[in-house]
Design a protein around this motif. Structure first.
Motif, short mmCIF file in Angstrom:
data_model
loop_
_atom_site.label_atom_id
_atom_site.label_comp_id
_atom_site.label_asym_id
_atom_site.label_seq_id
_atom_site.Cartn_x
_atom_site.Cartn_y
_atom_site.Cartn_z
N VAL A 1 0.87 -1.18 0.00
CA VAL A 1 0.00 0.00 0.00
C VAL A 1 0.90 1.22 0.00
N ASP A 2 0.60 2.18 -0.85
CA ASP A 2 1.36 3.43 -0.87
C ASP A 2 0.39 4.60 -0.73
N VAL A 3 0.87 5.68 -0.11
CA VAL A 3 0.00 6.82 0.14
C VAL A 3 0.62 8.10 -0.40
N VAL A 4 -0.15 8.80 -1.22
CA VAL A 4 0.27 10.11 -1.72
C VAL A 4 -0.35 11.14 -0.78
N ILE A 5 0.49 11.80 -0.02
CA ILE A 5 0.00 12.74 0.99
C ILE A 5 0.29 14.17 0.54
N PHE A 6 -0.78 14.94 0.39
CA PHE A 6 -0.63 16.32 -0.08
C PHE A 6 -0.90 17.31 1.05
N ALA A 7 -0.19 18.42 0.99
CA ALA A 7 -0.51 19.56 1.86
C ALA A 7 -0.06 20.81 1.14
N ILE A 8 -0.57 21.95 1.61
CA ILE A 8 -0.13 23.23 1.07
C ILE A 8 0.86 23.83 2.05
N LEU A 9 2.10 24.03 1.61
CA LEU A 9 3.10 24.70 2.44
C LEU A 9 3.80 25.74 1.59
N LEU B 1 -6.40 14.97 -8.35
CA LEU B 1 -6.66 16.11 -7.47
C LEU B 1 -7.11 17.32 -8.28
N ARG B 2 -6.37 17.64 -9.33
CA ARG B 2 -6.72 18.80 -10.14
C ARG B 2 -8.09 18.65 -10.75
N ASN B 3 -8.34 17.47 -11.27
CA ASN B 3 -9.63 17.20 -11.84
C ASN B 3 -10.75 17.46 -10.86
N LYS B 4 -10.61 16.93 -9.67
CA LYS B 4 -11.69 17.01 -8.69
C LYS B 4 -11.82 18.42 -8.12
N VAL B 5 -10.70 19.12 -8.02
CA VAL B 5 -10.76 20.47 -7.50
C VAL B 5 -11.62 21.33 -8.41
N GLU B 6 -11.65 20.97 -9.68
CA GLU B 6 -12.44 21.72 -10.66
C GLU B 6 -13.93 21.74 -10.31
N GLU C 1 -6.45 28.05 -6.40
CA GLU C 1 -5.61 28.55 -7.50
C GLU C 1 -4.24 27.88 -7.51
N ILE C 2 -3.73 27.57 -6.34
CA ILE C 2 -2.45 26.88 -6.28
C ILE C 2 -2.57 25.50 -6.91
N VAL C 3 -3.62 24.79 -6.55
CA VAL C 3 -3.77 23.44 -7.08
C VAL C 3 -4.03 23.47 -8.58
#
Lengths: 242, 242
Positions: A25-33, A156-161, A184-186
């Motif tokens: 199992v692998d996890v892609v973990i996103f945050a805004i920094l 992520l980009r797709n869904k943020v739309e 806007e960042i994403v």
DNA sequence: CTAAGTAAGTTGGACTGTACAACTAACTAT
DNA sequence: ATAGTTAGTTGTACAGTCCAACTTACTTAG
């Protein structure tokens, strides 16, 4: 042909002593920094026989059949181990399996992606944040993790739309311009202020708190996510996405 | 705790002799028959030690590490074996893995979903079509296949709301009202004729052929999918879906 | 040969929500 | 006071759906 018939025979006879793929199992973990989308990566160990020694990789590892009740629990555990975050936004991304993706043999990984607030970033161990610039990561990753990450960014980009996913990247209290900035960042493109406000406010997903964010100019209303907030799906995307 | 440390140790030392989950692939295959959305199911074998003997199940089975290069190839193979269809719309749906979903032990399945045209249904072996009524299947399925199917139906309905996926359920030539009918079957609600036509025709995904469908009333223009047709994503959904 | 029936396809006005742009409001710093 | 900056609002244009009435092209009944 012969292989296929053999597997059928095994399956029908109920025997299970044939080679099994490795399961991870692998996890892609996103945050805004620092006003950038960042992903959490670890460095592969350097030991004897280790694949991709010292390469950067997504946090993850083998499913522990004694410890993990199911895949989501396994992903949540790995996320908790690396970040200390217990209840993030966690969504299954997909699975990648082939004969060649891991030099140790046929393997399949179940990939998840998680969104965590910037202020929840209490890193443990070897994990480090790496910025996504121009929708890509600079470094090469171990295994097919580059492909998995690209897929996560795209999803992520797709869904943020058309969803409220960025809300899960926000700290407990935030202003509408803060939230718009994260969108806007994403998306890596500017959004229209009034349409953005209309959309978010009519979605019934955030509520104002009794304070304002004060700064060198006009104060902004602070909001927080409403309880039990599932992501909201909007019926339109923002701009013509190209 | 102990288990986790043990796995870490194994991982670091490069040894791989710890228990591995079973790895399978299952395929949810949809088609439109008799003006209904139908799913292809098989009956489980009755042999000694077989889980869920004689139950209905999704077509699928163990990954054959000798034969399947990757997961998608494995899914395509299983689809080909059951239906003879070589190049359908095939999309990964997700994965389900847990200690309890298969009585034979910890197992994980990689689920795919496929859309095939009604006229491509050359069934082989034991597979049979079963109608989805009211968004559900009547019968209970083996393993967690009921949950997987429900997830596939939900994904399909969701995407039909804003994509051209139903085009992959159509025969080689079809009329716009045919296509609209298929949208309505999947969504289980009527759509608006003129908005539907505007949307589809402006999507540049189908082209008229030089013939008309003749019947007891006004003939309808026949269309076909354009070559190399990826699914189209629209920027709006149809109705407010609620 | 005409009239009724039916499904294909078009047209126009109401409505919703984004795009664009100009505007007002509230604060700080000079 | 005044300029500068960001928050937030307002108004017009526009795109695409919603709804409903309409025209078109065919078949079948009389």
């Amino acid at each position: 042909m012969a292989g296929g018939a053999r597997v059928e025979a095994i399956e029908n006879s109920g025997h299970l002593d044939f080679p099994r793929p490795l399961t991870t199992v692998d996890v892609v973990i996103f945050a805004i920094l620092d006003d950038r989308l960042q992903v959490l990566l670890v460095r592969r160990p350097a030991g004897e026989g280790e694949p991709f020694p010292l390469s950067l990789a997504l946090p993850g590892g083998f499913v522990d059949v004694a410890k993990d009740r199911d895949l989501a629990a396994c992903a949540a555990r790995k996320l908790k181990e690396k970040t200390g975050v217990a209840s993030p936004y966690l969504e299954q991304l997909g699975s990648w399996g082939s004969a060649v993706r891991d030099p140790r043999g046929w393997s399949a990984t179940h990939a998840y992606f998680a969104l965590i607030p910037a202020d929840a970033g209490v890193l443990t161990g070897d994990a480090q944040w790496h910025p996504i610039v121009g929708g890509r990561l600079k470094a090469k990753l171990a295994f097919d993790h580059g492909e998995i990450l690209a897929s996560a960014i795209q999803r992520l980009r797709n869904k943020v739309e058309y969803t409220s996913l960025p809300a899960f990247l926000m700290p407990a209290e935030f202003t509408l311009p803060d939230l718009q900035r994260v969108y806007e960042i994403v998306l890596d493109r500017p959004l229209e202020k009034s349409a953005f406000r209309t959309r978010i406010l009519s979605a019934d997903m955030i509520e104002p708190v009794a304070r304002m964010r004060r700064g060198p100019n006009r104060p902004a209303q602070l909001y927080r996510l409403k309880k039990n907030s599932e992501p909201v799906y909007f019926v339109r995307t923002f701009n013509p996405p190209e």
